[in-house]
Design a protein around this motif. Sequence first.
Motif, short mmCIF file in Angstrom:
data_model
loop_
_atom_site.label_atom_id
_atom_site.label_comp_id
_atom_site.label_asym_id
_atom_site.label_seq_id
_atom_site.Cartn_x
_atom_site.Cartn_y
_atom_site.Cartn_z
N ALA A 16 0.90 -1.28 0.01
CA ALA A 16 0.04 -0.03 0.09
C ALA A 16 0.90 1.23 -0.17
CB ALA A 16 -0.82 0.00 1.14
N LEU A 17 1.98 1.20 0.81
CA LEU A 17 2.79 2.42 0.82
C LEU A 17 3.44 2.72 -0.70
CD1 LEU A 17 4.32 1.79 4.33
CD2 LEU A 17 3.03 3.72 3.36
N ASP A 18 3.72 1.47 -1.22
CA ASP A 18 4.28 1.60 -2.62
C ASP A 18 3.28 2.30 -3.55
OD1 ASP A 18 6.67 0.68 -1.91
OD2 ASP A 18 6.17 -1.35 -2.66
N LEU A 19 1.94 2.09 -3.35
CA LEU A 19 0.95 2.70 -4.03
C LEU A 19 0.90 4.18 -4.01
CD1 LEU A 19 -2.02 0.36 -3.78
CD2 LEU A 19 -0.84 0.86 -5.81
N ALA A 20 1.32 4.71 -2.69
CA ALA A 20 0.98 6.42 -2.47
C ALA A 20 2.10 7.10 -3.30
CB ALA A 20 1.44 6.25 -0.97
N GLY A 21 3.38 6.68 -3.31
CA GLY A 21 4.22 7.16 -4.13
C GLY A 21 4.40 8.62 -3.97
N ASP A 22 4.36 9.58 -5.04
CA ASP A 22 4.30 11.02 -4.86
C ASP A 22 3.02 11.35 -5.20
OD1 ASP A 22 6.85 11.14 -3.92
OD2 ASP A 22 7.59 11.13 -6.20
N GLY A 23 1.76 10.68 -5.01
CA GLY A 23 0.52 11.07 -5.38
C GLY A 23 0.13 12.29 -4.79
N ARG A 24 -0.99 12.98 -5.37
CA ARG A 24 -1.41 14.35 -5.02
C ARG A 24 -2.76 14.09 -4.67
NH1 ARG A 24 -0.04 17.95 -9.81
NH2 ARG A 24 -0.54 15.86 -11.03
N ASP A 25 -3.56 14.79 -3.78
CA ASP A 25 -4.79 14.73 -3.50
C ASP A 25 -5.79 14.54 -4.89
OD1 ASP A 25 -3.91 15.33 -1.19
OD2 ASP A 25 -5.02 17.22 -0.88
N LEU A 34 -5.52 4.85 -0.56
CA LEU A 34 -6.44 5.02 0.18
C LEU A 34 -7.48 3.75 0.32
CD1 LEU A 34 -8.35 6.75 2.37
CD2 LEU A 34 -9.43 7.83 0.50
N ALA A 35 -7.88 3.25 -0.66
CA ALA A 35 -8.61 2.18 -0.92
C ALA A 35 -7.91 0.87 -0.37
CB ALA A 35 -9.24 1.86 -2.21
N ALA A 36 -6.78 0.89 -0.57
CA ALA A 36 -5.90 -0.36 0.07
C ALA A 36 -5.79 -0.19 1.40
CB ALA A 36 -4.56 -0.36 -0.78
N MET A 37 -5.61 1.00 2.16
CA MET A 37 -5.65 0.97 3.39
C MET A 37 -6.75 1.05 4.26
SD MET A 37 -2.46 1.31 4.17
CE MET A 37 -2.88 1.48 5.85
N GLU A 38 -8.14 1.25 3.36
CA GLU A 38 -9.32 1.15 4.03
C GLU A 38 -9.63 -0.44 4.40
OE1 GLU A 38 -11.78 5.00 2.71
OE2 GLU A 38 -11.76 3.12 1.32
N GLY A 39 -9.16 -1.36 3.33
CA GLY A 39 -9.48 -2.73 3.46
C GLY A 39 -8.57 -3.28 4.59
N LEU A 40 -7.32 -2.67 4.35
CA LEU A 40 -6.19 -3.17 5.37
C LEU A 40 -6.63 -2.95 6.71
CD1 LEU A 40 -3.43 -4.84 5.71
CD2 LEU A 40 -2.22 -2.35 5.31
N LEU A 41 -7.23 -1.76 7.06
CA LEU A 41 -7.51 -1.21 8.39
C LEU A 41 -8.41 -2.38 8.86
CD1 LEU A 41 -7.30 0.50 10.91
CD2 LEU A 41 -8.98 2.06 9.95
N ALA A 42 -9.36 -2.51 8.14
CA ALA A 42 -10.74 -3.47 8.70
C ALA A 42 -10.04 -4.84 9.02
CB ALA A 42 -11.78 -3.47 7.34
N ASP A 43 -8.97 -5.48 8.12
CA ASP A 43 -8.62 -6.83 8.46
C ASP A 43 -7.75 -6.58 9.59
OD1 ASP A 43 -9.98 -7.69 6.18
OD2 ASP A 43 -8.03 -7.55 4.70
N ALA A 44 -6.78 -5.53 9.54
CA ALA A 44 -6.09 -5.40 10.86
C ALA A 44 -6.90 -5.54 12.16
CB ALA A 44 -5.14 -4.34 10.96
N GLU A 45 -8.11 -4.79 12.28
CA GLU A 45 -8.84 -4.66 13.17
C GLU A 45 -9.49 -6.12 13.54
OE1 GLU A 45 -11.49 -1.65 11.98
OE2 GLU A 45 -10.41 -0.19 13.29
N ALA A 46 -9.74 -6.88 12.70
CA ALA A 46 -10.39 -7.96 12.77
C ALA A 46 -9.36 -9.21 13.35
CB ALA A 46 -10.81 -8.69 11.37
N PHE A 47 -8.09 -8.88 12.84
CA PHE A 47 -6.81 -9.60 13.12
C PHE A 47 -6.68 -9.56 14.65
CE2 PHE A 47 -2.19 -10.65 13.40
CZ PHE A 47 -2.46 -12.18 13.06
N GLY A 48 -6.55 -8.34 15.22
CA GLY A 48 -6.44 -7.93 16.50
C GLY A 48 -5.11 -7.57 17.29
N ASP A 49 -4.00 -7.92 16.33
CA ASP A 49 -2.69 -7.81 16.94
C ASP A 49 -2.39 -6.57 17.10
OD1 ASP A 49 0.29 -7.46 16.24
OD2 ASP A 49 0.10 -9.19 17.09
N PRO A 50 -2.16 -5.84 18.32
CA PRO A 50 -2.13 -4.52 18.48
C PRO A 50 -0.86 -3.81 17.91
CG PRO A 50 -2.27 -5.75 20.62
CD PRO A 50 -1.90 -6.70 19.75
N GLU A 51 0.28 -4.54 17.57
CA GLU A 51 1.43 -3.84 16.95
C GLU A 51 1.04 -3.93 15.56
OE1 GLU A 51 5.10 -6.33 18.06
OE2 GLU A 51 4.15 -6.89 19.95
N VAL A 52 0.39 -4.79 14.98
CA VAL A 52 -0.12 -4.48 13.45
C VAL A 52 -0.82 -3.37 13.50
CG1 VAL A 52 -0.72 -5.64 11.28
CG2 VAL A 52 0.77 -7.04 12.74
#
Length: 768
Positions: A16-25, A34-52
């Motif tokens: 996901a960080l590679d997708l950001a690059g030098d992108g502008r608004d 943004l779309a990748a991070m929205e999906g990733l946040l949902a999965d990370a919350e479901a996974f439940g590991d605090p560090e991740v």
Amino acid sequence: MVPAGREELRDRLAAALDLAGDGRDGDAAGQSYLAAMEGLLADAEAFGDPEVLFGVRVVYANALRFKAWENEPREVDAEALAVLRTCLLMWHAEPHRFDGVDVGNMWTEFHRVVDRYIRHAPEPAGQVSRLIDELERRCPPDRPHARYALGELRVRLEARRGNAAEAERLWRLQLARGPAREHLRPDMVAALDASMWARLGRHDLAVAALAPVLNGRIPTGGEPHEVRLLMPYLHTGRAAEAVAAHRRTWARTGMMFDELAAHMEFCARTGNEERGLDVLHRNFDCVAFSFRAVEGMWAMAAVALLCLRASAKGLDREVCVPCYCGGLDEDCDWLPLLTYAKLAKQLRWAALDHAEHLGELDGTPHLFEAVDALLFAEPVPERPELGPGPDVASSGRTAVPPSPHLRDADAAGLRAALRRARAPEPGRPRIMRTQRVVHGATAGGFADVVVAARFALLNDMLLDGFESWRLDLFAAVDELFRLRDERPDLFGAGRTDVLWRALPTMAERVLARPGPLLRQVRDLLDRAERHCRPGTEDLHRVRWFRAEAAARTGDAAALRAAWAEFRELPEAGRYARRAAVLRRARWWIDVGCDEEAFAVLGPLVADGDEREDLLLMPYLRAGLVERAREAHERTYATASGAPEVAAHLMYCAETGEPERGAEIILRTLDLLDVPDHDEFPFDRLELTAAAVRVSEAVAATGLDRTWTWTYPDEPDQPDEPDWSFARLADDCRVTLRLYARRWDEIAGTSVHTRAAADAVGDPVGGRG
């Protein structure tokens, strides 16, 4: 064993960080991020590991900046702040559990969000200050770089408030700590410091702030930071360095707001307006300013100053400015034809509105006063020669790009586009489509289509209900007279007649309310005079309005000369009619020539004309007190126009009759309503000053009372209760201070605004 789910989430985060690059608004890469991070946040919350989850939340807060095109920035920033606060609480609960890089990124994101609250999408200063307090309490001493970043935010906030002494104290503490080594780029901090001190008038500190960058002690990413020192160099006696910095940086495109503002002010105040216009054209995308960013506000004001100075030098022209949707937005309503004078007007009020809004957020008028001072900034003594630069044509001032909204760029296609453009009912959409044809025909060099489309625009501008399009009407007439010079073969008798019939309507509108500068009006009248047709009243029209323009400047000698030229012409009946006689009398009264006013109105007065009330103040000045009293008693109850109402109010103020004045005010309140910034008519100057005099006299004598301001002709406008004459006096003083100075710009003198100021004992006018 590390669970497989954790590795998968970390891999997805890296991708996901590679997708950001030098992108502008708003661009595709940013939206994918943004779309990748929205999906990733949902999965990370479901996974439940605090560090991740901690690391994902921090990056998600960063990705939210790409949501600003779809939602209100305030909502987006609030969401990012809420996510970061959750991370901060997690870290405080278990400070040694989370990766140091993730924690550092959290503080970087906090700085980014709070910086937006200060500079890009401003929030109330008190709230922002409390937020910084909260973050400092939760930032331990072993995070010196985070504390440095928070200190930098405090400096910016105090500078926005205009607290120069406190900003300097905090800034020197930062210098003792710095430079920044994490969270911030040291060269950008120094660059922002330089702009900050320049705006606060501490030009010595601006130069000092950027010195470590310019001498190489702080590396840069190649940005031309020295452009921020153009005005500080001038103010500290280093004009040669200012010129050198300008030469190295002016030809760039894609300037930041601060950079553009620096060049605009430098060129405007050193008499190099043409170079400034070249810089502007290279960066015309900044016309679509961010109306939230503080830097955008300063850039708006600086561009307005440059365009106003260019107009005052006779450089105003209508130019084609293509929209930035690239023809992809079917609902785009961008008007591609723009004069520098119109741009100055638009950006002037936008900058002042934004400054006023920020003043409400900060509880101080500092920014409003500072922006107003920039808009009226005087030329500096130095007049440096800037020397040759790149080919002017490459700047876009002479090369007109094609219109992105026209499918057919040949002459036949443009003629068809003009027919389609004229199909809708009169209004902005029709004007916009017709302007696109002018744009396309200008780019293609089809003069006949340009002329046809410009006459179509002229027809729209002359319609009733389009009075607020004064600058566009002036530009339409001005450009057609220019084309008449260049291509007389395209102007038959019919078109020429239309143009001459349009001239009086245009002049009536632009001389009555704020519009083009009088210098521009006089230039147009001079151009038109070369085309006066024998046996017509063309020359009468030109000389009549030349006389009125002289009256607007307050120059009695110029008015006498202009009127003498008019008198050389054969008599024309329309100029002997009552309306014309009253208008001419007002000219003489406006420039303080009472004897001429008596002579002009003498025949009407002899017939008992009720507009004898225009002479109330000349009567008093001449010692004809009883004659003034008789005229006032006979006419005050029916006076309805601004000039005669102003005369009656001034009479009441001078003769000590505040109750009678109050009666007149309450009957004519609609005249004191100013619906829009640029709708303050010339004849309201004296009226507003007279209203101040009467209203303050009413309040001073203990006769004040409350009343409701109603709008009988505007059913959608709600009634306004709790008005009083004391409140009205304050309101009218504000109106004079803010709007009267626009007439200083237009006239190039402050004769009339000084008269209004003298009447109310207030320094309203601003230019000599």
